[in-house]
Design an enzyme around this catalytic site. Structure first.
Site, PDB file in Angstrom:
ATOM      1  N   LYS A 151       0.923  -1.223   0.040  1.00  0.00           N
ATOM      2  CA  LYS A 151       0.125  -0.016   0.037  1.00  0.00           C
ATOM      3  C   LYS A 151       0.839   1.335   0.104  1.00  0.00           C
ATOM      4  O   LYS A 151       0.444   2.263  -0.409  1.00  0.00           O
ATOM      5  CB  LYS A 151      -0.936   0.031   1.238  1.00  0.00           C
ATOM      6  CG  LYS A 151      -2.147  -0.949   1.213  1.00  0.00           C
ATOM      7  CD  LYS A 151      -3.100  -0.928   2.347  1.00  0.00           C
ATOM      8  CE  LYS A 151      -4.393  -1.744   2.095  1.00  0.00           C
ATOM      9  NZ  LYS A 151      -5.495  -1.247   2.915  1.00  0.00           N
TER      10      LYS A 151
ATOM     11  N   ASP B 100     -10.482   3.058   1.843  1.00  0.00           N
ATOM     12  CA  ASP B 100     -10.591   2.649   3.109  1.00  0.00           C
ATOM     13  C   ASP B 100     -11.375   3.135   3.926  1.00  0.00           C
ATOM     14  O   ASP B 100     -12.655   2.859   4.435  1.00  0.00           O
ATOM     15  CB  ASP B 100      -9.619   1.938   3.677  1.00  0.00           C
ATOM     16  CG  ASP B 100      -8.941   0.593   3.229  1.00  0.00           C
ATOM     17  OD1 ASP B 100      -9.708  -0.148   2.607  1.00  0.00           O
ATOM     18  OD2 ASP B 100      -7.713   0.313   3.337  1.00  0.00           O
TER      19      ASP B 100
HETATM   20  P1  NAP Z   1      -1.833  -2.906  10.977  1.00  0.00           P
HETATM   21  O1  NAP Z   1      -1.398  -1.701  10.139  1.00  0.00           O
HETATM   22  O2  NAP Z   1      -0.662  -4.070  10.995  1.00  0.00           O
HETATM   23  O3  NAP Z   1      -2.384  -2.425  12.298  1.00  0.00           O
HETATM   24  C1  NAP Z   1      -2.434  -3.044  13.345  1.00  0.00           C
HETATM   25  C2  NAP Z   1      -2.721  -2.445  14.597  1.00  0.00           C
HETATM   26  O4  NAP Z   1      -3.336  -3.354  15.624  1.00  0.00           O
HETATM   27  C3  NAP Z   1      -1.893  -1.621  15.149  1.00  0.00           C
HETATM   28  O5  NAP Z   1      -2.390  -0.474  16.021  1.00  0.00           O
HETATM   29  C4  NAP Z   1      -1.153  -2.729  16.476  1.00  0.00           C
HETATM   30  O6  NAP Z   1      -0.779  -2.021  17.668  1.00  0.00           O
HETATM   31  C5  NAP Z   1      -2.567  -3.321  16.713  1.00  0.00           C
HETATM   32  N1  NAP Z   1      -2.308  -4.586  17.283  1.00  0.00           N
HETATM   33  C6  NAP Z   1      -1.875  -5.875  16.499  1.00  0.00           C
HETATM   34  N2  NAP Z   1      -1.694  -7.012  17.296  1.00  0.00           N
HETATM   35  C7  NAP Z   1      -2.266  -6.423  18.575  1.00  0.00           C
HETATM   36  C8  NAP Z   1      -2.425  -7.176  19.675  1.00  0.00           C
HETATM   37  N3  NAP Z   1      -1.801  -8.414  20.026  1.00  0.00           N
HETATM   38  N4  NAP Z   1      -2.754  -6.482  20.888  1.00  0.00           N
HETATM   39  C9  NAP Z   1      -3.019  -5.299  20.851  1.00  0.00           C
HETATM   40  N5  NAP Z   1      -2.899  -4.528  19.633  1.00  0.00           N
HETATM   41  C10 NAP Z   1      -2.492  -5.282  18.598  1.00  0.00           C
HETATM   42  O7  NAP Z   1      -3.274  -3.505  10.498  1.00  0.00           O
HETATM   43  P2  NAP Z   1      -4.358  -2.785   9.688  1.00  0.00           P
HETATM   44  O8  NAP Z   1      -4.110  -2.968   8.178  1.00  0.00           O
HETATM   45  O9  NAP Z   1      -4.793  -1.713  10.229  1.00  0.00           O
HETATM   46  O10 NAP Z   1      -5.569  -3.988   9.957  1.00  0.00           O
HETATM   47  C11 NAP Z   1      -6.075  -4.193  11.040  1.00  0.00           C
HETATM   48  C12 NAP Z   1      -7.261  -5.240  11.249  1.00  0.00           C
HETATM   49  O11 NAP Z   1      -8.403  -4.408  10.423  1.00  0.00           O
HETATM   50  C13 NAP Z   1      -7.209  -6.482  10.510  1.00  0.00           C
HETATM   51  O12 NAP Z   1      -7.922  -7.314  11.355  1.00  0.00           O
HETATM   52  C14 NAP Z   1      -7.915  -6.353   9.435  1.00  0.00           C
HETATM   53  O13 NAP Z   1      -8.512  -7.527   8.728  1.00  0.00           O
HETATM   54  C15 NAP Z   1      -8.858  -5.229   9.485  1.00  0.00           C
HETATM   55  N6  NAP Z   1      -9.356  -4.597   8.169  1.00  0.00           N
HETATM   56  C16 NAP Z   1     -10.708  -4.632   7.947  1.00  0.00           C
HETATM   57  C17 NAP Z   1     -10.920  -3.918   6.715  1.00  0.00           C
HETATM   58  C18 NAP Z   1     -12.365  -3.976   6.246  1.00  0.00           C
HETATM   59  O14 NAP Z   1     -12.637  -3.671   4.902  1.00  0.00           O
HETATM   60  N7  NAP Z   1     -13.291  -4.323   6.929  1.00  0.00           N
HETATM   61  C19 NAP Z   1     -10.147  -3.247   5.833  1.00  0.00           C
HETATM   62  C20 NAP Z   1      -8.948  -3.115   6.474  1.00  0.00           C
HETATM   63  C21 NAP Z   1      -8.351  -3.732   7.754  1.00  0.00           C
HETATM   64  P3  NAP Z   1       0.890  -1.847  17.392  1.00  0.00           P
HETATM   65  O15 NAP Z   1       0.909  -0.520  16.792  1.00  0.00           O
HETATM   66  O16 NAP Z   1       1.143  -1.829  19.015  1.00  0.00           O
HETATM   67  O17 NAP Z   1       1.744  -2.698  16.904  1.00  0.00           O
END
Ligand code: NAP
Length: 278
Positions: free
Chosen positions: A67, A103
């Site tokens: 991305k 998004d």
């Molecule tokens: P990302 O950039 O990797 O960010 C992950 C976030 O979650 C960070 O803030 C991270 O905290 C936190 N996190 C990860 N593991 C954790 C844990 N064990 N305990 C507490 N916090 C934790 O991921 P993303 O792209 O934002 O996606 C996040 C979620 O959204 C995923 O489940 C994805 O499937 C979903 N999503 C859904 C859609 C949709 O269309 N519905 C679109 C995009 C994403 P740190 O900063 O501390 O690492």
């Protein structure tokens, strides 16, 4: 006429929900497009784009881990994608590759579709998480002028960085996770954006029950499972719940509209998406 090619670019590419949703939409509107997922190996994004350009390439969705890298290969980006600093949609405009990020807009479209009475300007919002999805949602909420944004995260530095980058766009504050409960009474909308609760670990929720209450809108952007533990906890406390299927659907619909210039057939896409999530 040549078939117009739309690709999902990512690595690894699991079974793509987007292919099913978009191909059904192209078919029902009899548009000459086809959507296919390309698993782009690390280091091969530039060559892949160069190859696709000669093959009827008309646009793409971009997912993890490209991305940000894709931004170097585009001719321009929308102002929102520039602010977010990530692109999930590429479309072709007069031969130029343009990057957008649907998004956050998809998230808001799904929220407004479910809660049409919600006045974002009067809404105080809490976001749990500070990753890519949180960033896209936060910048889009800023565009809609939400009243106040509180961000909490496991790593507080990341929440502070997000708040810093939002400065001048919205009244936002980073709050330590263990102090977040103090502000939950102020909120009308709580958005969970971490992967906690996602399949296969569906019995987990990061949100303490004390944060949840009657009338609060609790939104979880996870779509697998459709109802996470957080959402069932929230429901049991009388909160209104909003799952992640809508965000996936509407971000796809907005991408579809960028590629085709045609209004997306939302209900056909929703039906296919829900079928593929079963
Ligand atoms: P990302 O950039 O990797 O960010 C992950 C976030 O979650 C960070 O803030 C991270 O905290 C936190 N996190 C990860 N593991 C954790 C844990 N064990 N305990 C507490 N916090 C934790 O991921 P993303 O792209 O934002 O996606 C996040 C979620 O959204 C995923 O489940 C994805 O499937 C979903 N999503 C859904 C859609 C949709 O269309 N519905 C679109 C995009 C994403 P740190 O900063 O501390 O690492």
């Amino acid at each position: 006429m040549q078939t117009k090619l739309i690709t999902l670019l990512g690595h690894p590419i699991a079974h793509s929900k987007s292919s099913v949703m978009h191909n059904a939409a192209f078919q029902v509107l009899q548009l000459p497009y086809i959507y296919t997922a390309v698993d782009v190996l690390p280091g091969q994004l530039t060559d892949t784009i160069a190859f696709l350009k000669g093959q009827g390439f008309h646009g793409a969705n971009v997912t993890i881990p490209y991305k940000v890298e894709i931004m170097n290969l585009l001719d321009d980006m929308t102002p929102l994608a520039k602010k977010i600093g990530a692109v999930n949609t590429v479309y072709v405009d007069h031969g130029r590759l343009i990057g957008d990020n649907t998004d956050g807009q998809g998230y808001i479209a799904s929220l407004v579709a479910q809660f049409p009475q919600l006045q974002l300007r009067n809404t105080k919002v809490g976001i749990i998480g500070s990753g890519g999805a949180a960033r896209a949602i936060a910048f889009t909420l800023a565009q809609y002028g939400v009243n106040k944004l509180y961000v909490t995260n496991r790593n507080l530095d990341h929440a502070e960085q997000l708040v810093q980058s939002l400065m001048g766009n919205i009244d936002a504050k980073a709050i330590q996770f263990d102090q977040f409960q103090q502000i939950t009474a102020e909120l009308q909308l709580l958005i969970h954006t971490t992967p906690i609760g996602m399949s296969p670990k569906t019995d987990a929720s990061i949100v303490p029950l004390e944060w949840l209450r009657d009338g609060l809108i609790v939104s979880d952007i996870i779509y697998n499972p459709i109802e996470t533990k957080l959402l069932s906890d929230a429901h049991s406390k009388g909160a209104l719940i909003h799952n992640g299927v809508g965000m996936l659907l509407y971000q796809g619909a907005l991408s579809f509209e960028r590629w085709t210039g045609t209004k997306a057939p939302i209900e056909v896409m929703r039906e296919q998406l829900l079928e593929s999530l079963k």
